[in-house]
Design a protein around this motif. Structure first.
Motif, PDB file in Angstrom:
ATOM      1  N   ARG A  49     -28.595  35.519 -27.290  1.00 26.13           N
ATOM      2  CA  ARG A  49     -28.558  35.172 -25.881  1.00 26.13           C
ATOM      3  C   ARG A  49     -29.952  35.234 -25.288  1.00 26.13           C
ATOM      4  O   ARG A  49     -30.829  35.934 -25.811  1.00 26.13           O
ATOM      5  CB  ARG A  49     -27.600  36.081 -25.108  1.00 26.13           C
ATOM      6  CG  ARG A  49     -27.962  37.558 -25.069  1.00 26.13           C
ATOM      7  CD  ARG A  49     -26.815  38.357 -24.441  1.00 26.13           C
ATOM      8  NE  ARG A  49     -27.134  39.779 -24.319  1.00 26.13           N
ATOM      9  CZ  ARG A  49     -26.260  40.714 -23.942  1.00 26.13           C
ATOM     10  NH1 ARG A  49     -25.001  40.369 -23.653  1.00 26.13           N
ATOM     11  NH2 ARG A  49     -26.628  41.965 -23.844  1.00 26.13           N
ATOM     12  N   TRP A 104     -24.703  35.146 -33.095  1.00 24.53           N
ATOM     13  CA  TRP A 104     -24.843  34.804 -31.690  1.00 24.53           C
ATOM     14  C   TRP A 104     -26.101  35.471 -31.142  1.00 24.53           C
ATOM     15  O   TRP A 104     -26.393  36.636 -31.463  1.00 24.53           O
ATOM     16  CB  TRP A 104     -23.633  35.262 -30.895  1.00 24.53           C
ATOM     17  CG  TRP A 104     -22.382  34.503 -31.188  1.00 24.53           C
ATOM     18  CD1 TRP A 104     -21.414  34.831 -32.101  1.00 24.53           C
ATOM     19  CD2 TRP A 104     -21.972  33.282 -30.579  1.00 24.53           C
ATOM     20  NE1 TRP A 104     -20.424  33.877 -32.092  1.00 24.53           N
ATOM     21  CE2 TRP A 104     -20.741  32.922 -31.169  1.00 24.53           C
ATOM     22  CE3 TRP A 104     -22.496  32.455 -29.589  1.00 24.53           C
ATOM     23  CZ2 TRP A 104     -20.041  31.766 -30.794  1.00 24.53           C
ATOM     24  CZ3 TRP A 104     -21.808  31.323 -29.223  1.00 24.53           C
ATOM     25  CH2 TRP A 104     -20.592  30.987 -29.826  1.00 24.53           C
ATOM     26  N   TYR A 108     -25.929  31.671 -24.114  1.00 25.42           N
ATOM     27  CA  TYR A 108     -25.541  32.147 -25.428  1.00 25.42           C
ATOM     28  C   TYR A 108     -25.642  31.026 -26.454  1.00 25.42           C
ATOM     29  O   TYR A 108     -25.139  29.919 -26.229  1.00 25.42           O
ATOM     30  CB  TYR A 108     -24.108  32.694 -25.395  1.00 25.42           C
ATOM     31  CG  TYR A 108     -24.016  34.060 -24.774  1.00 25.42           C
ATOM     32  CD1 TYR A 108     -24.185  34.227 -23.409  1.00 25.42           C
ATOM     33  CD2 TYR A 108     -23.778  35.180 -25.551  1.00 25.42           C
ATOM     34  CE1 TYR A 108     -24.119  35.494 -22.833  1.00 25.42           C
ATOM     35  CE2 TYR A 108     -23.702  36.449 -24.991  1.00 25.42           C
ATOM     36  CZ  TYR A 108     -23.879  36.598 -23.633  1.00 25.42           C
ATOM     37  OH  TYR A 108     -23.815  37.846 -23.072  1.00 25.42           O
TER      38      TYR A 108
END
Length: 125
Positions: free
Chosen positions: A38, A36, A94
């Protein structure tokens, strides 16, 4: 066709929790590192968390350690990011990502092969 689709973003208050999902299609998470990232407007996309699907090792940015947890459901080919005790500074778009090589996910300046379209998380009182 390889595709990653995020979901689960939203607007919450400080201290709340959210769980993001990322469904993969056209390929399997096996033998991959998933992660992940962002991004806030005007800034570069930054690393948040990663998981090596084969050995289960996880990696986190210092800013989210102890609050965020990355996990994967191999049967559903879905990646998750559980976010607890959210702070206003967690506000961002995200993205989930995947690559065959872990270095492409965890090394600043390198970019994984596969990306989702992003899901917005807003933390505000």
């Amino acid at each position: 066709q390889v595709q990653l689709v995020e979901s689960g973003g939203g607007s919450v208050q400080p201290g709340d929790s959210l769980k993001l999902s990322c469904a993969g299609s056209g390929f399997t998470f096996s033998n991959k590192t998933v992660g992940w990232f962002r991004q806030i407007p005007g800034k570069d996309r930054v690393f948040v968390a990663a998981l090596n699907v084969d050995d289960g090792n996880t990696y986190y940015a210092d800013s989210v350690k102890g609050r965020f947890t990355i996990s994967v459901d191999n049967d559903k080919n879905t990646l998750f990011l559980e976010m607890n005790n959210l702070k206003p500074e967690d506000t961002a778009l995200y993205y989930c990502a995947a690559d065959k090589f872990i270095v492409m996910v965890v090394t600043p300046g390198l970019s994984p092969d596969y990306w989702g379209q992003g899901t917005q998380v807003t933390v505000s009182s």
